[in-house]
Design a protein around this motif. Structure first.
Motif, short mmCIF file in Angstrom:
data_model
loop_
_atom_site.label_atom_id
_atom_site.label_comp_id
_atom_site.label_asym_id
_atom_site.label_seq_id
_atom_site.Cartn_x
_atom_site.Cartn_y
_atom_site.Cartn_z
N ALA A 1 3.62 -25.12 54.60
CA ALA A 1 3.51 -23.91 53.80
C ALA A 1 3.91 -22.66 54.58
O ALA A 1 4.44 -21.69 54.00
N PHE A 2 3.66 -22.67 55.89
CA PHE A 2 3.95 -21.52 56.75
C PHE A 2 4.78 -21.99 57.96
O PHE A 2 4.28 -22.06 59.08
N PRO A 3 6.05 -22.32 57.75
CA PRO A 3 6.87 -22.89 58.83
C PRO A 3 7.05 -21.97 60.03
O PRO A 3 7.34 -22.45 61.14
N ASP A 4 6.89 -20.66 59.83
CA ASP A 4 7.10 -19.72 60.93
C ASP A 4 5.81 -19.35 61.65
O ASP A 4 5.83 -18.53 62.58
N LYS A 5 4.71 -19.94 61.22
CA LYS A 5 3.43 -19.62 61.86
C LYS A 5 2.96 -20.77 62.76
O LYS A 5 3.44 -21.90 62.67
N GLN A 6 2.01 -20.44 63.61
CA GLN A 6 1.34 -21.43 64.45
C GLN A 6 0.14 -21.98 63.70
O GLN A 6 -0.59 -21.22 63.05
N VAL A 7 -0.05 -23.30 63.76
CA VAL A 7 -1.22 -23.93 63.14
C VAL A 7 -1.99 -24.67 64.23
O VAL A 7 -1.46 -25.57 64.87
N ARG A 8 -3.24 -24.26 64.42
CA ARG A 8 -4.08 -24.88 65.45
C ARG A 8 -5.21 -25.69 64.83
O ARG A 8 -5.78 -25.29 63.82
N VAL A 9 -5.53 -26.81 65.45
CA VAL A 9 -6.71 -27.59 65.10
C VAL A 9 -7.71 -27.44 66.24
O VAL A 9 -7.39 -27.77 67.39
N LEU A 10 -8.91 -26.94 65.94
CA LEU A 10 -9.91 -26.67 66.97
C LEU A 10 -11.14 -27.54 66.76
O LEU A 10 -11.49 -27.87 65.63
N LYS A 11 -11.79 -27.86 67.85
CA LYS A 11 -12.96 -28.73 67.81
C LYS A 11 -14.25 -27.92 67.78
O LYS A 11 -14.30 -26.78 68.24
N ASP A 12 -15.32 -28.55 67.26
CA ASP A 12 -16.63 -27.92 67.27
C ASP A 12 -17.35 -28.25 68.57
O ASP A 12 -16.79 -28.89 69.47
N GLN A 13 -18.62 -27.83 68.66
CA GLN A 13 -19.38 -28.02 69.89
C GLN A 13 -19.62 -29.49 70.21
O GLN A 13 -19.97 -29.84 71.34
N PHE A 14 -19.42 -30.37 69.23
CA PHE A 14 -19.63 -31.80 69.43
C PHE A 14 -18.33 -32.54 69.71
O PHE A 14 -18.30 -33.77 69.76
N GLY A 15 -17.23 -31.80 69.86
CA GLY A 15 -15.96 -32.40 70.18
C GLY A 15 -15.22 -32.99 68.99
O GLY A 15 -14.25 -33.73 69.16
N GLN A 16 -15.65 -32.63 67.77
CA GLN A 16 -15.00 -33.12 66.56
C GLN A 16 -14.04 -32.06 66.02
O GLN A 16 -14.34 -30.86 66.06
N ASP A 17 -12.90 -32.50 65.49
CA ASP A 17 -12.02 -31.56 64.80
C ASP A 17 -12.82 -30.88 63.69
O ASP A 17 -13.43 -31.55 62.85
N ARG A 18 -12.81 -29.54 63.66
CA ARG A 18 -13.67 -28.85 62.70
C ARG A 18 -13.02 -27.61 62.09
O ARG A 18 -13.41 -27.16 61.02
N MET A 19 -12.00 -27.05 62.73
CA MET A 19 -11.39 -25.82 62.23
C MET A 19 -9.88 -25.89 62.32
O MET A 19 -9.33 -26.46 63.26
N VAL A 20 -9.21 -25.31 61.35
CA VAL A 20 -7.77 -25.12 61.38
C VAL A 20 -7.50 -23.63 61.25
O VAL A 20 -8.06 -22.95 60.39
#
Length: 278
Positions: free
Chosen positions: A252-271
Motif C-alpha cells: 500500500a505504501f511502496p515508498d515508505k518503511q515498514v517495521r515489525v517490532l516486538k513486545d517485552q516478551f519477544g513476540q511480534d506485536r507492532m507494525v
C-alpha cells in the motif's frame, strides 16, 4: 474462618475451572478500596458476614469467567484509570507499549491523530492527555463503545473528538498519524483465547475475517488517501501476523518503511509505517 483460609479455598476452586487464583484477591482489594498493607493485615482476621457475601459474589462471577476488571468496573492503562464493561475490550499491557512507542517517536508539535477502533478510548485518551496540543480523533463501529469512550474522556478531562465509522468509511483526512489496535484474532484460533475473554469480552472487538487480517486489509486499502505524505501508521498485531501485515502495508505504501517490532516478551506485536526517519 480467617480471610486467608477462605481465600485459599476459593483460589483452589478457581484454578480447577481454569481461572487465575490472584484475580479474587485483586478484585476484593479493589472493591474494598484497600492498600496491599490493608489486605495483608486482614488475612489473619475473621471474615465478617458482609465480606463473606462480597467474596461469594466475586467468586461466582470469576467462576463463570467474568474478568476481574469487569467486576470492579475499571482497568489501569498508561497511568490512568478507565471505566470498562462488556461494551469494550479490557486494555492490555502490550497496548501500553504501542502508546509509549508513539510518544517516544513523535515530538510535541501539533499533529492530527486518528485512533481506529478506539474501544474504551484507552489509546486515544492516553495520547490526548500526554500531548494536549495534538488533535486526536477516536472512531469505532460500535456505538456502545463510543459511548463508553466518551464517558472515559469526560472523567479524565481529555480533549478529543469521537466519530462513528467502519474503519475509514466516514472519516476525512488528512491525518499525520493513524493508530489502531483492531480485532485481529482468526476464528480458527479461538482455542488460544482465554475462557474469560471468550465468555465476556465483545467478539466484534476480538475476531476478524480473512484469518484475522480483514481490518488490516481495509486500513491498508483506505489509508493512502487520508494519510499525509510524511504521515505514520502504528498498528498492534497478533504475534503470528508480522510478515503478512508488513507485506500488506509495504504494498500500500511502496515508498515508505515498514517495521515489525516486538513486545517485552519477544513476540511480534507492532507494525510501524513511516518515512524511515527513525
Amino acid at each position: 474462618m480467617l480471610l486467608g483460609q477462605l481465600l485459599a479455598q476459593y483460589e483452589e476452586a478457581l484454578i480447577a475451572v481454569g481461572e487465575e487464583a490472584e484475580s479474587l484477591s485483586f478484585a476484593y482489594r479493589a472493591l474494598k478500596n484497600w492498600t496491599f498493607t490493608d489486605f495483608v493485615l486482614a488475612l489473619q482476621k475473621e471474615v465478617e458476614a458482609e465480606d463473606q457475601a462480597l467474596l461469594d459474589s466475586i467468586f461466582e462471577q470469576l467462576k463463570h469467567h467474568v474478568p476481574a476488571q469487569y467486576i470492579i468496573g475499571s482497568a489501569e492503562f498508561c497511568g490512568h484509570v478507565f471505566t470498562v464493561d462488556e461494551r469494550v475490550l479490557i486494555p492490555r499491557p502490550e497496548t501500553e507499549e504501542l502508546v509509549t512507542l508513539i510518544l517516544e517517536e513523535n515530538d510535541k508539535e501539533s499533529l492530527r491523530v486518528l485512533d481506529i477502533g478506539t474501544g474504551s478510548g484507552a489509546i486515544a485518551i492516553s495520547l490526548a492527555l500526554a500531548r494536549p496540543n495534538w488533535q486526536v480523533q477516536a472512531s469505532d463501529v460500535s456505538e456502545d463503545a463510543l459511548e463508553l469512550a466518551q464517558e472515559n474522556a469526560q472523567q479524565l478531562a481529555a480533549v478529543l473528538s469521537f466519530k462513528s465509522s467502519d474503519i475509514l468509511d466516514d472519516l476525512e483526512g488528512p491525518y499525520d498519524l493513524i493508530v489502531s489496535n483492531p480485532p485481529y484474532i482468526s476464528r480458527d484460533d479461538v482455542e488460544e483465547v482465554g475462557a474469560n475473554v471468550l465468555a465476556s469480552e465483545p467478539h466484534l472487538a476480538l475476531f476478524a475475517d480473512h484469518d484475522g487480517y480483514a481490518i488490516y486489509e481495509k486500513i491498508a486499502q483506505q489509508a493512502p488517501s487520508v494519510l499525509r505524505p510524511e504521515g505514520k501508521i502504528y498498528l498492534e498485531i497478533g504475534y503470528k501476523q508480522g510478515n503478512k501485515v508488513k507485506e500488506l502495508f509495504q504494498t500500500a505504501f511502496p515508498d515508505k518503511q515498514v517495521r515489525v517490532l516486538k513486545d517485552q516478551f519477544g513476540q511480534d506485536r507492532m507494525v510501524v509505517v513511516d518515512n524511515g526517519s527513525i
